[in-house]
Design an enzyme around this catalytic site. Sequence first.
Site, short mmCIF file in Angstrom:
data_model
loop_
_atom_site.label_atom_id
_atom_site.label_comp_id
_atom_site.label_asym_id
_atom_site.label_seq_id
_atom_site.Cartn_x
_atom_site.Cartn_y
_atom_site.Cartn_z
N LYS A 12 0.83 -1.20 0.00
CA LYS A 12 0.00 0.00 0.00
C LYS A 12 0.87 1.27 0.00
O LYS A 12 2.09 1.19 0.21
CB LYS A 12 -0.91 -0.02 1.23
N TYR A 52 -12.56 -1.99 -3.47
CA TYR A 52 -13.16 -1.97 -2.13
C TYR A 52 -14.69 -1.99 -2.17
O TYR A 52 -15.35 -1.64 -1.19
CB TYR A 52 -12.68 -0.75 -1.35
N ARG A 88 -1.04 -14.40 3.67
CA ARG A 88 -1.68 -13.69 4.78
C ARG A 88 -0.95 -13.95 6.10
O ARG A 88 -0.89 -13.07 6.96
CB ARG A 88 -3.16 -14.07 4.87
N ASN A 115 -1.61 -0.16 7.12
CA ASN A 115 -0.97 -1.38 7.62
C ASN A 115 -0.08 -2.07 6.58
O ASN A 115 0.05 -3.28 6.57
CB ASN A 115 -2.02 -2.34 8.20
N HIS A 118 -1.79 -5.42 1.55
CA HIS A 118 -3.10 -6.04 1.35
C HIS A 118 -2.86 -7.40 0.74
O HIS A 118 -1.96 -7.56 -0.09
CB HIS A 118 -3.97 -5.21 0.40
N GLU A 129 -9.33 -10.15 -7.67
CA GLU A 129 -8.36 -9.06 -7.56
C GLU A 129 -7.27 -9.15 -8.63
O GLU A 129 -6.85 -8.13 -9.17
CB GLU A 129 -7.77 -9.03 -6.16
#
Length: 135
Positions: A12, A52, A88, A115, A118, A129
């Site tokens: 990000k 999103y 993840r 954070n 993604h 995605e």
Amino acid sequence: MSENQQTFVMVKPDGVRRGLIGEVIRRIEAKGYTVREMKLFVIDKELAEEHYGEHRERPFFTELVTFITSGPVVAMVVEGTDAVVGARQIMGATNPLEATTGSIRGDFATAIGENIVHGSDSPESADREIKLFFG
């Protein structure tokens, strides 16, 4: 049963700004995954809103879109055994205060809104995605 998968991972804007692109890729590759495709670019508002879309009715939707379009991102297709779950795990919990030390978010992030990374949360999300960002 383990299976070879592709997943979507994105560094990000906060991660790019902080110079963490190489660290994110290093951790992905050190775990044995392969980066199949990668691009650095600024996400436009339309793509951000589509990405999103599931959060469109939530109060934080505008904040998500504003943040993700605030600077360059690095979008990647990552491949390997159980890549969705594995990527993840490398990233850590969404809330950095709950992320374990040794994960990207546990080591580098301090706020849930910024954070660092993604990652797709399911094989279906990964497919969606990857198509959204890589055609």
